[in-house]
Motif scaffolding. Sequence first.
Motif, PDB file in Angstrom:
ATOM      1  N   ALA A 117       1.235  -0.831  -0.149  1.00 61.01           N
ATOM      2  CA  ALA A 117      -0.287   0.266   0.308  1.00 61.01           C
ATOM      3  C   ALA A 117       0.671   1.030   0.335  1.00 61.01           C
ATOM      4  CB  ALA A 117      -0.823  -0.320   1.179  1.00 61.01           C
ATOM      5  N   LYS A 118       1.072   2.619  -0.523  1.00 59.14           N
ATOM      6  CA  LYS A 118       1.546   3.390  -0.978  1.00 59.14           C
ATOM      7  C   LYS A 118       0.867   4.043   0.085  1.00 59.14           C
ATOM      8  CE  LYS A 118       2.304   6.209  -4.282  1.00 59.14           C
ATOM      9  NZ  LYS A 118       1.875   6.794  -5.653  1.00 59.14           N
ATOM     10  N   MET A 119       2.094   4.849   0.660  1.00 54.47           N
ATOM     11  CA  MET A 119       2.445   5.526   1.819  1.00 54.47           C
ATOM     12  C   MET A 119       3.025   7.031   1.667  1.00 54.47           C
ATOM     13  SD  MET A 119       1.015   3.864   4.393  1.00 54.47           S
ATOM     14  CE  MET A 119      -0.043   3.097   3.973  1.00 54.47           C
ATOM     15  N   VAL A 120       2.954   7.663   2.703  1.00 50.49           N
ATOM     16  CA  VAL A 120       2.874   8.991   2.446  1.00 50.49           C
ATOM     17  C   VAL A 120       4.283   9.648   3.710  1.00 50.49           C
ATOM     18  CG1 VAL A 120       2.659  12.136   2.896  1.00 50.49           C
ATOM     19  CG2 VAL A 120       1.748  10.235   1.226  1.00 50.49           C
ATOM     20  N   ILE A 121       5.532   9.904   4.007  1.00 49.14           N
ATOM     21  CA  ILE A 121       6.324  10.012   4.989  1.00 49.14           C
ATOM     22  C   ILE A 121       6.800  11.356   5.090  1.00 49.14           C
ATOM     23  CG2 ILE A 121       7.877   8.450   6.364  1.00 49.14           C
ATOM     24  CD1 ILE A 121       7.494   6.617   3.984  1.00 49.14           C
ATOM     25  N   LYS A 122       6.098  12.169   6.387  1.00 47.37           N
ATOM     26  CA  LYS A 122       6.953  12.871   6.475  1.00 47.37           C
ATOM     27  C   LYS A 122       8.144  13.458   8.157  1.00 47.37           C
ATOM     28  CE  LYS A 122       2.544  15.906   5.103  1.00 47.37           C
ATOM     29  NZ  LYS A 122       1.314  16.509   4.895  1.00 47.37           N
ATOM     30  N   VAL A 123       8.996  13.460   7.536  1.00 41.26           N
ATOM     31  CA  VAL A 123      10.052  13.254   8.523  1.00 41.26           C
ATOM     32  C   VAL A 123      10.917  14.122   8.204  1.00 41.26           C
ATOM     33  CG1 VAL A 123      11.551  12.340   6.704  1.00 41.26           C
ATOM     34  CG2 VAL A 123      11.567  11.618   9.096  1.00 41.26           C
ATOM     35  N   SER A 124      11.664  14.662  10.032  1.00 46.65           N
ATOM     36  CA  SER A 124      12.577  15.453   9.848  1.00 46.65           C
ATOM     37  C   SER A 124      13.389  15.336  11.624  1.00 46.65           C
ATOM     38  CB  SER A 124      11.481  17.216  10.441  1.00 46.65           C
ATOM     39  OG  SER A 124      12.419  18.200  10.578  1.00 46.65           O
ATOM     40  N   ALA A 125      14.510  15.565  11.384  1.00 44.00           N
ATOM     41  CA  ALA A 125      15.625  15.496  12.258  1.00 44.00           C
ATOM     42  C   ALA A 125      15.535  17.178  12.444  1.00 44.00           C
ATOM     43  CB  ALA A 125      16.424  15.181  12.210  1.00 44.00           C
ATOM     44  N   HIS A 126      15.191  17.956  12.379  1.00 43.80           N
ATOM     45  CA  HIS A 126      15.479  19.784  12.560  1.00 43.80           C
ATOM     46  C   HIS A 126      14.077  20.715  14.042  1.00 43.80           C
ATOM     47  CE1 HIS A 126      15.656  23.949  12.166  1.00 43.80           C
ATOM     48  NE2 HIS A 126      16.593  23.770  11.517  1.00 43.80           N
ATOM     49  N   PRO A 127      14.680  21.105  14.585  1.00 44.96           N
ATOM     50  CA  PRO A 127      13.749  21.325  15.799  1.00 44.96           C
ATOM     51  C   PRO A 127      12.491  21.360  14.556  1.00 44.96           C
ATOM     52  CG  PRO A 127      15.329  21.776  16.280  1.00 44.96           C
ATOM     53  CD  PRO A 127      16.081  21.345  14.883  1.00 44.96           C
ATOM     54  N   GLU A 185      -5.400   8.381   5.765  1.00 41.31           N
ATOM     55  CA  GLU A 185      -5.505   7.309   7.111  1.00 41.31           C
ATOM     56  C   GLU A 185      -4.156   7.729   7.720  1.00 41.31           C
ATOM     57  OE1 GLU A 185      -5.489   2.429   8.043  1.00 41.31           O
ATOM     58  OE2 GLU A 185      -6.022   3.734   6.499  1.00 41.31           O
ATOM     59  N   GLU A 186      -4.428   7.859   9.352  1.00 39.07           N
ATOM     60  CA  GLU A 186      -3.272   8.255   9.977  1.00 39.07           C
ATOM     61  C   GLU A 186      -1.669   6.336  10.573  1.00 39.07           C
ATOM     62  OE1 GLU A 186      -1.353   8.985  13.955  1.00 39.07           O
ATOM     63  OE2 GLU A 186      -2.879  10.747  12.823  1.00 39.07           O
ATOM     64  N   ILE A 187      -0.976   6.231   9.833  1.00 42.45           N
ATOM     65  CA  ILE A 187      -0.386   5.124   9.890  1.00 42.45           C
ATOM     66  C   ILE A 187       0.502   4.732  11.076  1.00 42.45           C
ATOM     67  CG2 ILE A 187       0.890   3.037   8.874  1.00 42.45           C
ATOM     68  CD1 ILE A 187      -2.242   3.418   7.333  1.00 42.45           C
ATOM     69  N   TYR A 188       1.206   5.491  11.547  1.00 47.38           N
ATOM     70  CA  TYR A 188       2.281   5.761  12.629  1.00 47.38           C
ATOM     71  C   TYR A 188       2.959   6.809  12.895  1.00 47.38           C
ATOM     72  CZ  TYR A 188       7.121   4.416  14.121  1.00 47.38           C
ATOM     73  OH  TYR A 188       8.430   4.519  14.619  1.00 47.38           O
ATOM     74  N   TYR A 189       3.294   7.509  14.124  1.00 50.52           N
ATOM     75  CA  TYR A 189       3.617   8.430  14.617  1.00 50.52           C
ATOM     76  C   TYR A 189       4.885   8.375  15.235  1.00 50.52           C
ATOM     77  CZ  TYR A 189       3.461  13.261  16.798  1.00 50.52           C
ATOM     78  OH  TYR A 189       4.047  14.294  16.912  1.00 50.52           O
ATOM     79  N   ALA A 190       5.825   8.609  15.246  1.00 49.27           N
ATOM     80  CA  ALA A 190       6.563   8.253  16.585  1.00 49.27           C
ATOM     81  C   ALA A 190       8.023   8.747  15.827  1.00 49.27           C
ATOM     82  CB  ALA A 190       7.210   6.861  16.865  1.00 49.27           C
ATOM     83  N   THR A 191       9.184   9.137  17.146  1.00 49.67           N
ATOM     84  CA  THR A 191      10.221   9.397  17.243  1.00 49.67           C
ATOM     85  C   THR A 191      11.201   8.290  16.928  1.00 49.67           C
ATOM     86  OG1 THR A 191       8.965  11.925  18.367  1.00 49.67           O
ATOM     87  CG2 THR A 191      12.600  10.704  18.695  1.00 49.67           C
ATOM     88  N   LYS A 192      12.168   8.176  16.698  1.00 48.02           N
ATOM     89  CA  LYS A 192      13.116   6.709  16.240  1.00 48.02           C
ATOM     90  C   LYS A 192      14.106   7.585  16.064  1.00 48.02           C
ATOM     91  CE  LYS A 192      10.964   3.607  16.081  1.00 48.02           C
ATOM     92  NZ  LYS A 192      10.911   2.221  16.747  1.00 48.02           N
ATOM     93  N   GLY A 193      15.556   7.772  16.769  1.00 48.89           N
ATOM     94  CA  GLY A 193      16.778   8.153  16.882  1.00 48.89           C
ATOM     95  C   GLY A 193      16.073   9.814  16.826  1.00 48.89           C
ATOM     96  N   ASN A 194      17.043  10.874  15.684  1.00 43.89           N
ATOM     97  CA  ASN A 194      17.039  11.960  16.188  1.00 43.89           C
ATOM     98  C   ASN A 194      15.704  12.361  14.697  1.00 43.89           C
ATOM     99  OD1 ASN A 194      19.287  12.226  17.717  1.00 43.89           O
ATOM    100  ND2 ASN A 194      19.945  12.293  16.091  1.00 43.89           N
ATOM    101  N   TYR A 195      15.132  11.561  14.560  1.00 44.38           N
ATOM    102  CA  TYR A 195      13.622  11.902  13.931  1.00 44.38           C
ATOM    103  C   TYR A 195      12.174  11.168  14.336  1.00 44.38           C
ATOM    104  CZ  TYR A 195      17.477  11.875   9.956  1.00 44.38           C
ATOM    105  OH  TYR A 195      18.808  11.931   9.403  1.00 44.38           O
ATOM    106  N   LEU A 196      11.322  12.382  14.104  1.00 41.27           N
ATOM    107  CA  LEU A 196      10.499  12.342  14.414  1.00 41.27           C
ATOM    108  C   LEU A 196       9.530  12.030  12.568  1.00 41.27           C
ATOM    109  CD1 LEU A 196       7.875  12.195  15.691  1.00 41.27           C
ATOM    110  CD2 LEU A 196       7.429  14.996  14.935  1.00 41.27           C
ATOM    111  N   ILE A 197       8.997  11.031  12.687  1.00 43.07           N
ATOM    112  CA  ILE A 197       8.716   9.939  11.204  1.00 43.07           C
ATOM    113  C   ILE A 197       6.454  10.076  11.759  1.00 43.07           C
ATOM    114  CG2 ILE A 197       8.034   7.914   9.802  1.00 43.07           C
ATOM    115  CD1 ILE A 197      10.638   7.191  10.776  1.00 43.07           C
ATOM    116  N   PHE A 198       6.349  10.560  10.733  1.00 42.57           N
ATOM    117  CA  PHE A 198       4.536  11.138  10.030  1.00 42.57           C
ATOM    118  C   PHE A 198       4.122  10.320   9.035  1.00 42.57           C
ATOM    119  CE2 PHE A 198      -0.066  13.362  10.388  1.00 42.57           C
ATOM    120  CZ  PHE A 198      -0.445  12.592  10.913  1.00 42.57           C
ATOM    121  N   ILE A 199       3.745   8.843   9.916  1.00 38.62           N
ATOM    122  CA  ILE A 199       3.416   8.173   7.759  1.00 38.62           C
ATOM    123  C   ILE A 199       1.657   7.626   8.188  1.00 38.62           C
ATOM    124  CG2 ILE A 199       3.281   6.361   6.703  1.00 38.62           C
ATOM    125  CD1 ILE A 199       5.179   5.499   8.428  1.00 38.62           C
ATOM    126  N   THR A 200       0.831   8.769   6.816  1.00 40.33           N
ATOM    127  CA  THR A 200      -0.113   8.425   6.284  1.00 40.33           C
ATOM    128  C   THR A 200      -0.953   7.894   5.142  1.00 40.33           C
ATOM    129  OG1 THR A 200      -0.644  10.552   5.601  1.00 40.33           O
ATOM    130  CG2 THR A 200      -0.937  10.300   7.380  1.00 40.33           C
TER     131      THR A 200
END
Length: 271
Positions: free
Chosen positions: A62-72, A102-117
């Motif tokens: 399934a196709k996902m959109v992944i928003k991610v950042s390690a910057h404040p 639809e929200e699929i995943y939201y969490a911090t991994k290492g220095n990155y905040l990841i939001f997948i829909t």
Amino acid sequence: MIKSTPEVAWAEYIEAELTAVSGLISPLGFALDKQQLHIGGERYLMTKNKLVLTGIRLSDAAKMVIKVSAHPDGKKEIENEKKSRDLLRSLSFASDTLSMPEEIYYATKGNYLIFITGFISQEKIFVEHSLEDQFFMIVRAFEAQEAFHATTFEHMQSINKTFPVWMAKDYIRSLGDFSKKIIEKYPEAGKALSKTADLLKTNEKIVDKYSNYLTHTDFVPHNFRIRNQSLSMLDCSAVQFGNKYEGWARLLNNMLIHSPDLEKALSKYIS
């Protein structure tokens, strides 16, 4: 030797970021697409602190959109979008709900905040629909937004910790700040901007009368997708409570350039 330019620096940054993000999401069951359409061009000038990527969920492709950042700053934008989505779905005074991915995943991994829909596929882009269909889809979308109307103190208490809340005084202040920047480069625009400020101040009570509505400050085709004749909002970070016609103005300005016939029809509808 390759000359160092903003474009070269951006390409190097992207390569490093994609490698890092790919390593983080793989154990979560996701993979990035090889081609990333939302990081090219002059993206480094606009939203360099947050990447908007596409990928798949490995279990079902399934196709996902992944928003991610390690910057404040990028993290803050993603956090605000998450808070906005959550609150919009919980507001008890809304008579309707806005369609969102639809929200699929939201969490911090290492220095990155990841939001997948989830990725919302669409049969065809907005401008490929008939003028009549475009008109009614836009009207329904704004009617859905206007269902979110803060009318009591209790309502305001529930939204003002998450969303910006703008009244006439805020629009007047913002116009003043914006005008100063324009006049610095284009002094000849001063007269027109002064007239605009006078018009806004004269109609301050009218602006406030139609405020406290949910409005999307960048409600244009690249920020929504169409499926089954329904619009889904993609960017909740541009949501605030303000004058109900702010979103209309942003869209009409875009349509004036890209679809003049639709702009005329919508202007006549709201006048």
